[in-house]
Write a protein that holds these residues in place. Sequence first.
Motif, PDB file in Angstrom:
ATOM      1  N   HIS A  45       0.906  -1.241  -0.043  1.00 48.97           N
ATOM      2  CA  HIS A  45       0.057  -0.016   0.133  1.00 48.97           C
ATOM      3  C   HIS A  45       0.808   1.211   0.001  1.00 48.97           C
ATOM      4  CE1 HIS A  45       0.348   0.182   4.492  1.00 48.97           C
ATOM      5  NE2 HIS A  45       0.291  -1.404   4.395  1.00 48.97           N
ATOM      6  N   CYS A  59      -6.608  -0.770  -4.474  1.00 51.50           N
ATOM      7  CA  CYS A  59      -5.370   0.454  -4.292  1.00 51.50           C
ATOM      8  C   CYS A  59      -6.589   1.410  -3.615  1.00 51.50           C
ATOM      9  CB  CYS A  59      -4.981   1.035  -5.390  1.00 51.50           C
ATOM     10  SG  CYS A  59      -3.501  -0.065  -6.117  1.00 51.50           S
ATOM     11  N   VAL A  62      -6.950   0.649   0.228  1.00 45.60           N
ATOM     12  CA  VAL A  62      -5.609   0.965   1.095  1.00 45.60           C
ATOM     13  C   VAL A  62      -5.181   2.321   0.982  1.00 45.60           C
ATOM     14  CG1 VAL A  62      -5.273  -1.666   0.941  1.00 45.60           C
ATOM     15  CG2 VAL A  62      -4.051  -0.136  -0.611  1.00 45.60           C
TER      16      VAL A  62
END
Length: 293
Positions: free
Chosen positions: A47, A77, A80
């Motif tokens: 992340h 994506c 996070v």
Amino acid sequence: MNDTEQHPDILFLSDTQAPMFVERLVLRTHQNTKATQTILDHIVKLHPTVLYWLGDIVSLGFRTRKWRTIDQFLEKCRSVGTSVYAIMGNHDVMGRPRKGARNFQLRFPDHVNTGYVQVTDGIAVVMLNSNFSTMSSDEIVKQQSWYEDILTVLDADPAIHVIIVTCHHAPYSNSKLVGSSKLVQQRFVPAYIASPKAKLFITGHSHAFERYEFEGKTFLVIGGGGGLRQPLNTSPSRLPDLATEYKPMFHYLSVRRDGDGLVLTSYCLKRDFSGFSVGYEFSIGTEVASTAE
């Protein structure tokens, strides 16, 4: 810079397109789709603060089904907190450029077809469109004017410590299939060379890791996101690649600012797909000595 200061994780990735049938006729496959998925899964676990994706996201951008894996990755994506910015490669606009561009824009709404810039931790990343054959003359002129102007603005901005220029097509590459882009050399390289703060020019398109130094400036090719490996020119006529001993099959790049310089680390996928290791590391404009493993 204080060693205890926390730096955002800034990653660069390129050429994640799945192999096409015609490509498989001339190039060997190496579990390429699995490699791409492994890289994407790994990035989600890391992340990072931001991921810059330098084109050829998918094999045929106009085919919506080609985006399924990418859509799942982008959703992860978002969950996070990783920002993702991208530029289009030739595969993203191949076949039906307008539909490919529409599909691309849906996934990357911040993208601007004639160039845009994002800033993280004092690093300005200038993202350019090198698909000149699908651009109108007006778009090419507009982008060129914007590019030269934005470098001037960024050079004068005290909040900007380093500038990274990116596009898809490599100005310099030993790839026997795609080679060096003369148009990128003519249109993008001069302003990069002239910019005091511009320290790095990163591209993909050539499916290899390559490093060049011209006129005191660094050029990197990082096309290791999963596309079929391309043969490189190893003859005496080859360009002076500084990373001749580092030719991993699959890889991505991490960038960290150190004062007004950069520390760059290429992570390569292990042959057994069990994880990643530091394959190549060097610095630009810092006191750290350049090293390669």
